[in-house]
Design an enzyme around this catalytic site. Sequence first.
Site, short mmCIF file in Angstrom:
data_model
loop_
_atom_site.label_atom_id
_atom_site.label_comp_id
_atom_site.label_asym_id
_atom_site.label_seq_id
_atom_site.Cartn_x
_atom_site.Cartn_y
_atom_site.Cartn_z
CG ASP A 7 -93.31 4.39 41.48
OD1 ASP A 7 -93.20 6.01 42.28
OD2 ASP A 7 -92.78 3.31 41.94
CG ASP A 9 -87.09 5.84 43.16
OD1 ASP A 9 -86.15 5.62 41.99
OD2 ASP A 9 -87.37 6.54 43.32
#
Length: 225
Positions: A7, A9
Site C-alpha cells: 500500500d 499512504d
Amino acid sequence: MKLVIFDVDGTLVDSQNMIVAAQHRAFAAVGLEPPTRERALSIVGLSLVEAFTVLVGPEGPVENLVRVYKEAFGTLRADPANAEPLFPGALACLQALRQRDEVLLGIATGKSRRGVNRLLEHEGWHGHFATIQTADDAPSKPHPGMILQAMAEVGADAMDTVMIGDSSYDMAMACAAGVLPIGVSWGFQPVASLVAAGARHIVASYPELDTALDHFLAQPSPSAA
C-alpha cells in the site's frame, strides 16, 4: 517468484497531514463540518468516491467533495512547505527487496494513477515495481480486484504473494484474494482494526517487516512442488 505488494499512504508514505488538510478544504467548500482527524484518516485506503460516501453518506455531496479534494490536494502538494515523507526504513526495505532475484514488487493503492506517477517521479522509483494497481484500475479496496490483477499481470500464485498495508481495507482485500496479509502499526488505523480484518502479522517497524518478509520469502513456492 514471490510478489510483495505495498500500500502507499500510511505504509510507504506519511501523507496524513496533506490528506486531513485537503479534506478540511473540501468540507469547507460545501459548507459541512469537517470530520475529526481520526475519522478523516479512517477512510484512507478507499478510493475517493467510496471514502467520501463513508464520510457523508450516499445522499451527501460526494461528487463535489471529490472534486474539491483533488484540487486542494494538488494545491497543497505544489507548496514546497508541505511534505509527504517516506516512513523511516521504507526506502532501505524496497532497495533490499529489489536486490533479491526471486522478488517482484507491486503497489496496490487507493490513490489515482496520476498520484502514483507523481510519487514514482519524486522518489526516482520508475521501473521499481512490476505491477501497479490504483483506484483507476480496479474496484476500491477491500474488493480483491487490485491484488488479483497484480498476480495475473506478473504470473504470481496467491501462496507466493503478500500484501503489506496499514488499513483494515488492505487486510480484508488480502484475505479476499487469498494472499498473506501483513499489517503495519505506524499507519493511520488502529492495530485492532487490522487484526479484526484478518492481519496474520503486525509489525511495528520496517526492520520488523524485513524479518517477516525474510520468513515469507524463505518458504518454498507451492508451484515448485
